[in-house]
Every structure is written in C-alpha cells, then in structure tokens.
Design an enzyme around this catalytic site. Structure first.
Site, PDB file in Angstrom:
ATOM      1  CG  ASP A  95      66.631  35.934 -21.225  1.00  0.00           C
ATOM      2  OD1 ASP A  95      67.487  36.829 -21.238  1.00  0.00           O
ATOM      3  OD2 ASP A  95      66.764  34.864 -21.841  1.00  0.00           O
ATOM      4  CG  HIS A 144      70.779  35.185 -22.762  1.00  0.00           C
ATOM      5  ND1 HIS A 144      69.473  34.749 -22.797  1.00  0.00           N
ATOM      6  CD2 HIS A 144      71.394  34.557 -23.792  1.00  0.00           C
ATOM      7  CE1 HIS A 144      69.326  33.899 -23.783  1.00  0.00           C
ATOM      8  NE2 HIS A 144      70.469  33.762 -24.412  1.00  0.00           N
ATOM      9  CB  SER A 192      69.110  33.142 -27.374  1.00  0.00           C
ATOM     10  OG  SER A 192      69.350  31.932 -26.699  1.00  0.00           O
TER      11      SER A 192
END
Length: 401
Positions: free
Chosen positions: A162, A132, A245
């Site tokens: 992910d 993402h 992230s």
C-alpha cells in the site's frame, strides 16, 4: 411581715427593664459607631482630604490588559515544527466524461489523502503516500504546507504494501522529512500523526503512543474474503482518520518512523491506527522511485490455504496424515515457472519453506517477500498422496511470469 408577691415582682422587673430599654440601644449604637469610626476613620474623611488621590484614580482608570508572552515549546511542539513542512495534502482526480465535459478533462476531485516529502534533488522532490490514495487517478495534485498547489506525477505504486511514490517540482519545496528507524521502537513511547484528515483539515496533528511495535494484520488484495498477505505494521492510538492515509507517523525527535495506512473504522473501536514501518517501506520506496515497480520473488503457483479446503478433502482427495493441521494447497502451476521446474504439481500441499513452517498462503507470501530475493534458492517441503517430500527451486521475478 413582708412576703414575696410573684405577680408584683414580675411587674416591677418588667418596669425596670422598660426603664433600661432606652439605655441599651443608645449604648450599643454608641459602641458600634465608635468602632466603625475607629476602623473606617483612616479611610472616611471629609471631602477636602480624599483617601485616594485624584492622580491615583486616574492611573487606575487608565490601566488596561497587557499581553504576556511565555514559552510553550515542548518536545512535541519541536518535533511537529521539524516535520510538519514535509507533510502534504494529495487530491485525486478521475476522468469525467459528460455532455459538459466531452474533452475528457478531469472533473471534480474523486478523493484525497496525505503524503510525505522524503527527498529533494536535481530540481525534483519525491512524495510517498498510500497506493489506495492515488489508485484510479487520471491526475494528481499536491498541496504543500504553505497551501501552494502543484501537479504531481505518479512514478510507481505497490498494492501489496500500500505504497506509492509521486514526483513534484522541487523548487517549491523547503522541508524534507528525516528518516528515523522503526526497528528500535518501544511500546509506550510517544507517537505523533500528521496529515490531512477528512480531506480538508490540512496540517492536523494528533498525539498518542506506540501501542504495539510489530502487529500483524491480514491483507485481502483481491477482496475475496481470504487474506493474501500478512502485513507487519506499527499500532498506535494517535487519532488516524479518513484523509490521514499516506501521512507521517513521527517520533519525539520529529523523525519519520511510519506511513499512516489504515484504521479499524468501527463505531465501537477507538484509538487503533496502523502505520507501515519506515524500515520496511524504504526498500519499496527506493524501487518505486527508480524503476516504477517492485521486484518480488515468486514460485509460480496459485496458492490456497488448507483451511479453505473442506475438511473431508484433507484425508480424502489430498490424502493428508491426521497430524497435518495447516499448509498451502497448490491449485495451479505456471508453465516454466520455478515451481514447475522443481517438479511441484497441483494438489501438492506445502508445509514448510526452508526451515519455516507454513500454515497459510499469507504466511507463504510473507516468507517469500521478507526473506528471499529474486534468484535465491529455496527448499520446499510438501505432501503428495500422503507422503512428505522435498525439492529445491530458484526463485524468479514476478514480472517475468
């Protein structure tokens, strides 16, 4: 005959007292004065004999603050020092078409995150991050720990777990992360998160513990409100904020044990962050680096959790026995797929794969992706028109269907 006159006696007493008034202060003053001189005598002298020499005064005036160095090294600082150089910042750019930018050159940055350099060879270096973080990018830029900026090439991405892998110029890279193991983590052991929170706080470090070594959280890939997969993650209370992230979760030895992926972003929730266990991530990283894609086994079906079907259809349309409280309804079958060749049909309700009970479509995918490979055989137990049946299929590659 004498007598006692209280009035006269009082006057005499007062007179006697008044007579002594001059004596008491004088005496008290003399005593106090002597005491002061006795105490202060060694320090209070005439000007020819000062108590502190002039050289001592000058020495005191010339004194200044001095720097005192001391060692603040701890296991945590050593772990951070070992791993921090491998953590990078990633900036995503998207095509921007406007009157001022008709040639399609990238406009302003569209997002940012973190990444970890995990390998360096043949003049190239490889960075793992979250899918993402790079999704929708027309170009990518990596900022090293020394603030040098490099163009990055996307090698491959995996939305399910992910993860994504980038390639950069290896000649500029000095530090590569050391892989640890996420299989032998203990609840309560130290955990350290490194990354780029908020998009501009490069090189940030937060410290906490492993809150849970194997937490399952639902993943909704198509944003339809229903989980498509159940991901096993590491839970930590080390602060993980937007921009973290794709960054590193390391242990006290400075080894990479997880890729920071998400956080419960609610105001009433604090200290709950998640990371993809490195032992689950490594096979995916290897495939993305080498082939640009992940090969996963598929059955060739469109699954739906039984709980998504209105309860009246359980005993009506599907004709299920009352004892059935979960499973996967087949809403579609791909032609020439493993499911088609094994004889499965729409409205069949799968309740078991091999010897594993299956209650939902997320559990079905989890079993496939965690326990099976392309080409493996798998036994399927299902209900059709109220009768339980079994069949065996050979799993295919998802890209082949």
């Amino acid at each position: 005959m004498g007598y006692y006159d209280e009035h006269n006696q009082t006057r005499k007493d007062r007179k006697a007292v008044r007579g002594m008034n001059w004596f008491l202060p004088s005496t008290f003053g003399a005593v106090v004065g002597a005491s002061v001189m006795l105490v202060a005598g060694p320090y209070v002298t005439n000007s020819d004999q000062p108590a502190m020499s002039q050289s001592a005064v000058q020495s005191a005036e010339n004194q200044s603050a001095t720097n005192v160095s001391y060692d603040v090294s701890t296991d945590i600082t050593k772990a951070v020092e070992k791993a921090q150089g491998s953590v990078v910042s990633i900036t995503k750019y998207e095509d921007s078409f406007s009157l001022d930018n008709q040639d399609g050159q990238p406009g302003q940055a569209a997002g940012s995150g973190s990444g970890v350099i995990y390998k360096k060879e043949d003049g190239r270096a490889f960075v793992v991050t979250n899918n993402h973080v790079i999704e929708g990018a027309s170009s990518l830029e990596v900022t090293l720990n020394n603030e040098e900026k490099l163009n990055a090439k996307l090698l491959g991405a995996d939305p399910l777990l992910d993860l994504a892998v980038l390639e950069i110029d290896g000649s500029k890279v000095d530090t590569v992360a050391e892989f640890g193991s996420s299989d032998n983590l203990k609840t309560g052991e130290p955990a350290i998160a490194l990354g780029n929170p908020l998009g501009f706080l490069e090189g940030s470090v937060t410290q906490g513990i492993i809150s849970n070594t194997n937490r399952s959280i639902p993943v909704d890939l198509d944003n339809n409100g229903q989980p498509d997969y159940s991901a096993d993650v590491i839970q930590t209370d080390a602060s993980i904020n937007p921009g973290n992230s794709g960054g590193a979760l390391i242990n006290i030895q400075g080894q990479l044990i997880g890729i920071n992926s998400s956080k419960i972003a609610q105001t009433q929730v604090e200290g709950i962050g998640f990371a993809i266990p490195i032992n689950e991530a490594k096979p995916i990283i290897d495939q993305l680096e080498k082939t640009g894609e992940v090969k996963r086994p598929v059955m060739g079906v469109t699954p739906a959790s039984l709980t998504e079907v209105p309860k009246q259809h359980w005993s009506g349309t599907l004709n299920l026995p009352e004892k059935v409280d979960g499973g996967v309804v087949l809403m579609g079958i791909s032609p020439s797929s493993p499911a088609d060749e094994a004889g499965l049909m729409e409205r069949d309700v799968i309740v078991k794969l091999d010897d594993q009970d299956i209650k939902s479509s997320a559990e079905l995918r989890k079993y496939l992706y965690s326990n099976k490979k392309v080409g493996d055989e798998m036994k399927v137990t299902y209900y059709r028109d109220g009768k339980i049946q079994t069949t065996t299929m050979t799993l295919a590659n998802q890209k082949a269907l």
